[in-house]
Design a protein around this motif. Structure first.
Motif, short mmCIF file in Angstrom:
data_model
loop_
_atom_site.label_atom_id
_atom_site.label_comp_id
_atom_site.label_asym_id
_atom_site.label_seq_id
_atom_site.Cartn_x
_atom_site.Cartn_y
_atom_site.Cartn_z
N ALA A 196 31.93 7.27 48.08
CA ALA A 196 30.54 7.69 47.92
C ALA A 196 30.10 7.89 46.47
CB ALA A 196 30.36 9.01 48.67
N ARG A 197 31.03 7.65 45.53
CA ARG A 197 30.74 8.05 44.14
C ARG A 197 29.54 7.29 43.55
NH1 ARG A 197 35.11 8.88 39.62
NH2 ARG A 197 33.65 8.99 37.90
N LEU A 198 29.52 5.96 43.63
CA LEU A 198 28.43 5.18 43.01
C LEU A 198 27.09 5.55 43.66
CD1 LEU A 198 30.02 1.62 42.66
CD2 LEU A 198 29.92 3.45 40.96
N ASP A 199 27.11 5.68 44.97
CA ASP A 199 25.88 6.00 45.70
C ASP A 199 25.38 7.39 45.29
OD1 ASP A 199 24.93 6.60 49.14
OD2 ASP A 199 23.87 5.46 47.60
N ARG A 200 26.31 8.34 45.22
CA ARG A 200 25.96 9.72 44.88
C ARG A 200 25.45 9.79 43.44
NH1 ARG A 200 30.66 12.37 46.46
NH2 ARG A 200 31.46 12.04 44.36
N GLU A 201 26.14 9.11 42.52
CA GLU A 201 25.75 9.19 41.10
C GLU A 201 24.66 8.17 40.75
OE1 GLU A 201 30.32 10.40 39.70
OE2 GLU A 201 29.26 8.74 38.71
N GLU A 202 24.24 7.41 41.79
CA GLU A 202 23.20 6.37 41.58
C GLU A 202 23.57 5.41 40.44
OE1 GLU A 202 19.40 8.80 43.42
OE2 GLU A 202 19.42 8.42 41.27
N LYS A 203 24.81 4.95 40.50
CA LYS A 203 25.29 3.98 39.52
C LYS A 203 25.35 2.61 40.21
CE LYS A 203 26.26 6.57 35.82
NZ LYS A 203 26.64 7.88 36.22
N ALA A 204 25.01 1.56 39.46
CA ALA A 204 24.95 0.21 40.06
C ALA A 204 26.34 -0.40 40.18
CB ALA A 204 24.08 -0.69 39.19
N ILE A 205 27.20 -0.11 39.18
CA ILE A 205 28.49 -0.81 39.10
C ILE A 205 29.63 0.20 38.95
CG2 ILE A 205 29.85 -2.39 37.62
CD1 ILE A 205 27.62 -3.87 39.12
N GLY A 206 30.76 -0.12 39.61
CA GLY A 206 31.98 0.66 39.40
C GLY A 206 32.98 -0.24 38.67
N VAL A 207 33.48 0.24 37.53
CA VAL A 207 34.52 -0.51 36.80
C VAL A 207 35.83 0.19 37.15
CG1 VAL A 207 35.34 -1.27 34.54
CG2 VAL A 207 32.88 -1.04 34.97
N VAL A 208 36.68 -0.51 37.90
CA VAL A 208 37.85 0.16 38.48
C VAL A 208 38.97 0.34 37.43
CG1 VAL A 208 39.61 0.04 40.30
CG2 VAL A 208 37.27 -0.72 40.77
N SER A 209 39.49 1.56 37.36
CA SER A 209 40.54 1.86 36.36
C SER A 209 41.94 1.68 36.97
CB SER A 209 40.39 3.31 35.92
OG SER A 209 40.35 4.17 37.08
N SER A 210 42.09 2.05 38.24
CA SER A 210 43.41 1.91 38.89
C SER A 210 43.21 1.91 40.41
CB SER A 210 44.30 3.11 38.51
OG SER A 210 43.69 4.31 38.97
N ILE A 211 44.25 1.47 41.11
CA ILE A 211 44.18 1.42 42.58
C ILE A 211 45.33 2.25 43.14
CG2 ILE A 211 44.19 -0.06 44.63
CD1 ILE A 211 43.34 -2.39 42.88
N ALA A 212 45.00 3.08 44.11
CA ALA A 212 46.04 3.94 44.71
C ALA A 212 47.14 3.08 45.33
CB ALA A 212 45.41 4.82 45.79
N GLU A 393 19.82 -5.73 46.24
CA GLU A 393 19.73 -5.57 44.79
C GLU A 393 21.09 -5.20 44.19
OE1 GLU A 393 17.30 -7.34 43.45
OE2 GLU A 393 18.02 -6.09 41.79
N GLU A 394 21.80 -4.34 44.92
CA GLU A 394 23.12 -3.87 44.43
C GLU A 394 24.13 -5.02 44.49
OE1 GLU A 394 22.79 0.76 45.99
OE2 GLU A 394 23.47 -0.80 47.37
N MET A 395 24.05 -5.81 45.55
CA MET A 395 24.97 -6.95 45.70
C MET A 395 24.69 -7.96 44.58
SD MET A 395 27.50 -7.72 47.58
CE MET A 395 27.45 -6.96 49.19
N LYS A 396 23.40 -8.12 44.27
CA LYS A 396 22.99 -9.07 43.20
C LYS A 396 23.60 -8.65 41.87
CE LYS A 396 18.70 -11.02 41.21
NZ LYS A 396 18.52 -10.36 39.89
N LYS A 397 23.50 -7.35 41.56
CA LYS A 397 24.03 -6.86 40.28
C LYS A 397 25.56 -7.06 40.23
CE LYS A 397 20.31 -3.59 39.39
NZ LYS A 397 19.89 -2.17 39.48
N GLY A 398 26.22 -6.80 41.35
CA GLY A 398 27.67 -6.98 41.38
C GLY A 398 28.06 -8.43 41.13
#
Ligand code: HGY
Ligand code: MN
Ligand code: MN
Ligand code: MN
Length: 412
Positions: A196-212, A393-398
């Motif tokens: 929920a982080r991007l949606d909650r913070e209203e950010k368009a893109i997530g740049v992933v730092s690591s994967i569990a 719109e979000e898919m387009k930005k991604g």
């Protein structure tokens, strides 16, 4: 050079139709006819662009667009098309369609990249049918998963037979799917955040730092089937009660042993003989544990099975544990993460850097190749559910950040 987002949404809708069930749920389980249909569609869209596809020895569907210099290592894109039961229409499909859209944008603009580009649909990422997952990506990075003879799905279909029948996979040849690091520039995966982080913070893109990392076990508890009416409570060896004691204790074990990102889940359970008037003599379930640190995963595993040991000792039951998949947490490649970040900044899109709690084909690929991930928001953080949503719109930005990052990497 632009992303045709109408086409992107069209492709996603067409893929959604390959798996939409009459009752409104959506499932494209690995190796199923829906999975095969989705891949046929996907390969057909590349054929329309004059780009050939092939299926490798691990069943991965691979489209290859040649670059100016075939001697250069390939830029790999893609994700998975298989889903969990009653899953979401963007999980996996976003990365596959994103890769297709990048090739289409280049073709339309008459742009020929220096590096060859491959878009891969990895085999059985979810493991929803037989439990392990990351089958195709593990093979490509040279760590093919074992498949045991008796591995069967809930309907008794043997995994090896299903894999051979659907995608011609013969276990003795899977090792041939391995890609050499010298032939791979990097792997870039576009994916829905599933959090929920991007949606909650209203950010368009997530740049992933690591994967569990994720470790999965099949646990079987051996009790004694008996008559539910004539067996006194003190005389029972009830396998389901023992399983329930452990399952109920899991949240407490995670709370005591884990950290911010630690999760543990029992998502399946089978009881036999599974009759209303018989004390369960046998119970089988999957336990999976995830965290960003291997030590934490091991601590939760140790405490969970120590607890089960005690439960079984007290009630005179036996149990066995079989590890069915095990992937270390993986940091994303620094230089590639910086390219994604640069591309996002140049397009003036809001973004945040975040770890991924969900695993992806990138978790396997990062073991062998420079790997990066781009997230787009999941509405309300919902995923692995028919209510999974990402706006056009979000898919387009991604997809645009994916294209822009590929262009930057191509010119490095
Ligand atoms: O289970 C996962 O984390 C992924 O969606 N396969
Ligand atoms: Mn996924
Ligand atoms: Mn998934
Ligand atoms: Mn995944």
């Amino acid at each position: 050079m632009v992303i045709d987002v109408e086409k992107v949404m069209f492709y996603l809708e067409e893929l959604y139709q390959c798996g939409k069930q009459p009752d409104g749920t959506f499932s494209r389980i690995a190796y199923s006819k829906e999975d095969q249909e989705g891949r046929r569609l996907f390969a057909g869209w590349f054929a329309e662009m004059g780009i050939s596809t092939r299926v490798d020895e691990a069943g991965n569907l691979i489209a290859r667009m040649e670059g100016r210099n075939p001697a250069l290592p390939a830029i790999l894109l893609g994700s998975h098309l298989d889903t969990v039961p009653d899953g979401g229409r963007y999980d996996g499909a976003a990365g596959c369609v994103g890769g297709l859209a990048v090739c289409e944008a280049m073709k339309k603009a008459g742009y020929i990249p220096d590096h060859p580009i491959e878009v891969i649909v990895f085999t059985d990422e979810e493991g929803a049918r037989f439990g392990s997952g990351l089958f195709g990506s593990s093979a490509i990075c040279g760590q093919p998963l074992e498949v045991s003879e008796e591995e069967a799905d809930g309907c008794g279909n043997r995994q090896k037979e299903v894999m051979e029948k659907s995608y011609g996979i013969r276990m003795e040849d899977v090792w041939k799917a391995k890609k050499e690091p010298k032939d791979v520039k990097c792997f870039l995966e576009l994916h829905v955040e599933q959090g929920a982080r991007l949606d909650r913070e209203e950010k368009a893109i997530g740049v992933v730092s690591s994967i569990a990392g994720v470790v999965r076990f099949e646990v079987e508890i051996f009790g004694e089937a008996n008559h539910a009416g004539s067996t006194a409570m003190g005389d029972r060896k009830d396998a389901l009660v023992a399983a329930a004691e452990l399952i109920g204790e899991i949240p407490e074990i995670v709370k005591k042993t884990g950290k911010e990102f630690t999760v543990a889940t029992v998502g399946t359970i089978q009881v036999s003989p599974n009759s209303v008037n018989v004390i369960p003599g046998n119970c089988r379930f999957h336990l999976e544990i995830r965290d960003q640190e291997r030590e934490i995963m091991e601590a939760v595993e140790k405490n969970a099975f120590a607890y089960l040991e005690e439960v079984c000792r007290k009630s005179g039951l036996e149990f066995r544990v079989q590890k069915i998949s095990d992937h270390d947490p993986q940091p994303m490649q620094d230089w590639l993460r910086k390219q994604i970040e640069e591309a996002t900044k140049e397009m003036d899109y809001s973004y945040t850097i975040l770890p991924s709690g969900a695993f992806h084909d990138s978790l396997a690929m990062a073991q062998a190749f420079p790997t990066g991930m781009i997230f787009v928001p999941s509405k309300g953080g919902i995923s692995h559910s028919r209510y999974e949503r990402t706006e056009k719109e979000e898919m387009k930005k991604g997809c645009e950040v994916l294209l822009h990052t590929v262009l930057k990497v191509d010119n490095m």
